[in-house]
Write an enzyme that holds these catalytic residues in place. Structure first.
Site, mmCIF file in Angstrom:
data_model
loop_
_atom_site.group_PDB
_atom_site.id
_atom_site.type_symbol
_atom_site.label_atom_id
_atom_site.label_comp_id
_atom_site.label_asym_id
_atom_site.label_seq_id
_atom_site.Cartn_x
_atom_site.Cartn_y
_atom_site.Cartn_z
ATOM 1 N N ASP A 129 0.855 -1.188 0.000
ATOM 2 C CA ASP A 129 0.000 0.000 0.000
ATOM 3 C C ASP A 129 0.886 1.231 0.000
ATOM 4 O O ASP A 129 2.053 1.176 0.418
ATOM 5 C CB ASP A 129 -0.922 0.024 1.222
ATOM 6 C CG ASP A 129 -1.883 1.219 1.185
ATOM 7 O OD1 ASP A 129 -2.691 1.280 0.244
ATOM 8 O OD2 ASP A 129 -1.801 2.082 2.062
ATOM 9 N N SER A 130 0.329 2.340 -0.456
ATOM 10 C CA SER A 130 1.079 3.594 -0.448
ATOM 11 C C SER A 130 1.385 4.048 0.967
ATOM 12 O O SER A 130 2.288 4.856 1.181
ATOM 13 C CB SER A 130 0.293 4.678 -1.182
ATOM 14 O OG SER A 130 -0.954 4.903 -0.539
ATOM 15 N N CYS B 268 -4.170 -1.200 -2.435
ATOM 16 C CA CYS B 268 -4.255 0.251 -2.616
ATOM 17 C C CYS B 268 -5.091 0.493 -3.853
ATOM 18 O O CYS B 268 -4.737 0.034 -4.951
ATOM 19 C CB CYS B 268 -2.854 0.837 -2.779
ATOM 20 S SG CYS B 268 -2.799 2.601 -3.228
ATOM 21 N N GLU C 189 -4.017 9.328 7.917
ATOM 22 C CA GLU C 189 -2.596 9.005 8.111
ATOM 23 C C GLU C 189 -1.986 9.818 9.255
ATOM 24 O O GLU C 189 -1.111 9.337 9.972
ATOM 25 C CB GLU C 189 -1.817 9.254 6.819
ATOM 26 C CG GLU C 189 -2.119 8.291 5.692
ATOM 27 C CD GLU C 189 -1.075 7.197 5.538
ATOM 28 O OE1 GLU C 189 0.059 7.393 6.016
ATOM 29 O OE2 GLU C 189 -1.388 6.144 4.944
ATOM 30 N N CYS D 8 -11.203 3.052 -0.886
ATOM 31 C CA CYS D 8 -9.859 3.362 -0.401
ATOM 32 C C CYS D 8 -9.692 2.586 0.891
ATOM 33 O O CYS D 8 -10.574 2.627 1.764
ATOM 34 C CB CYS D 8 -9.677 4.858 -0.163
ATOM 35 S SG CYS D 8 -8.067 5.274 0.576
ATOM 36 N N HIS E 82 -7.959 3.077 3.376
ATOM 37 C CA HIS E 82 -7.852 3.891 4.590
ATOM 38 C C HIS E 82 -9.218 4.138 5.242
ATOM 39 O O HIS E 82 -9.324 4.288 6.458
ATOM 40 C CB HIS E 82 -7.243 5.262 4.281
ATOM 41 C CG HIS E 82 -5.776 5.252 4.018
ATOM 42 N ND1 HIS E 82 -5.231 4.752 2.859
ATOM 43 C CD2 HIS E 82 -4.735 5.699 4.764
ATOM 44 C CE1 HIS E 82 -3.914 4.898 2.905
ATOM 45 N NE2 HIS E 82 -3.590 5.464 4.047
#
Length: 276
Positions: free
Chosen positions: A8-9, A71, A156, A190, A192
């Site tokens: 993942d990024s 991702c 994040e 996403c 996240h």
């Protein structure tokens, strides 16, 4: 060792990793977060492809025969080029898979009205990958999209837990719901976004179902390995989990524990030396 690689990024892919590890606990895993260059969402196609391919090469070098791009942005903007171009001449038994197709294969089953919304990064939305993939499996389904560019930075950084984040949660939800009164399913496109799922649901009518990808991708991977025995037999089985980040390990470990729902201890790595 021949672990499953998960990329993942940043940290979001840990929500998918958690579901995969619960469904397939017997295998070894390596997780790589490219935190030093996150977020990917607002970057160009070429940049996302370059970064993703560098990380894929690093995971191959660690012995991973199978890599999951956990991702959505990387899956939308880099996966096809990697599969069709970059993988030429590489071991035919190595595979790189994404999260968009397995999600598109089932998302229509969640809707009763035949209208759904997709919440994602700018990169994912602009690629129109979900529109194209969902149309293959549910051609009658009406799909609306909404980019949520501030959600990943808020998540994040840990700021999503503060009251100020609610403004941006509500703003993007108002945007997607204004597109149609018949939307009854929202896809968190996403990895996240599951961390703010409670906030998202709080600003939606009770009739709207919010769908995260973790269990969908895990279920799809179980089926994939069942159908590809030659690859499944290559995977090592000692139930190990190793975490790597391209950025600060202390910061990564602190935040990663929330995404993975257990303590995480990572190591730092540089991936750019493998760039083609």
């Amino acid at each position: 060792m021949s672990p499953i690689g998960i990329f993942d990024s940043g940290l979001g892919g840990l929500t998918v990793f958690r579901s995969i590890a619960e469904a397939l606990p017997q295998y070894d895993y390596i997780y790589l977060g490219d935190n030093s260059r996150a977020p990917y969402g607002n970057r160009s196609f070429n940049t996302i492809h370059q970064y993703t391919w560098e990380c894929v090469q690093w995971l191959f070098a660690q012995g991973c025969p199978l890599i999951i791009l956990a991702c959505n942005t990387a899956s939308a903007k880099a996966l096809r080029t990697i599969q069709q171009k970059d993988m030429r001449g590489i071991d035919a038994y190595k595979r790189v898979l994404g999260v968009i197709r397995p999600t598109a294969e089932v998302i229509g089953n969640y809707s009763l009205t035949g209208e759904i919304g997709v919440l994602g990064t700018n990169g994912t939305v602009q690629s129109e990958s979900y529109l194209l993939e969902i149309e293959k499996f549910f051609p009658q389904l009406k799909v609306y999209q909404q980019a949520c560019p501030l959600w990943v930075p808020l998540i994040e950084s840990g700021e999503y837990e503060k009251p100020g984040a609610d403004y941006f949660v509500k703003e993007y939800l108002d945007g997607i719901m204004a597109q149609s009164q018949n939307i009854d399913t929202l896809l968190l496109a996403c990895t996240h976004y599951p961390l703010i799922q409670d906030k998202i649901e709080a600003y939606l009518p009770k009739t709207v179902k919010v769908v995260a990808q973790g269990d969908i991708v895990a279920s799809s991977l179980v089926d994939y390995l069942r159908r590809h025995n030659e690859l499944e037999q290559k995977l090592s089985r000692s139930q190990s989990k190793h975490f790597f980040t391209t950025d600060d390990t202390i910061e990564f470990d602190h935040h990663a524990s929330r995404f993975f729902a257990s303590s995480v201890k990572s190591a730092h790595v540089s991936v750019t030396q493998l760039s083609c």
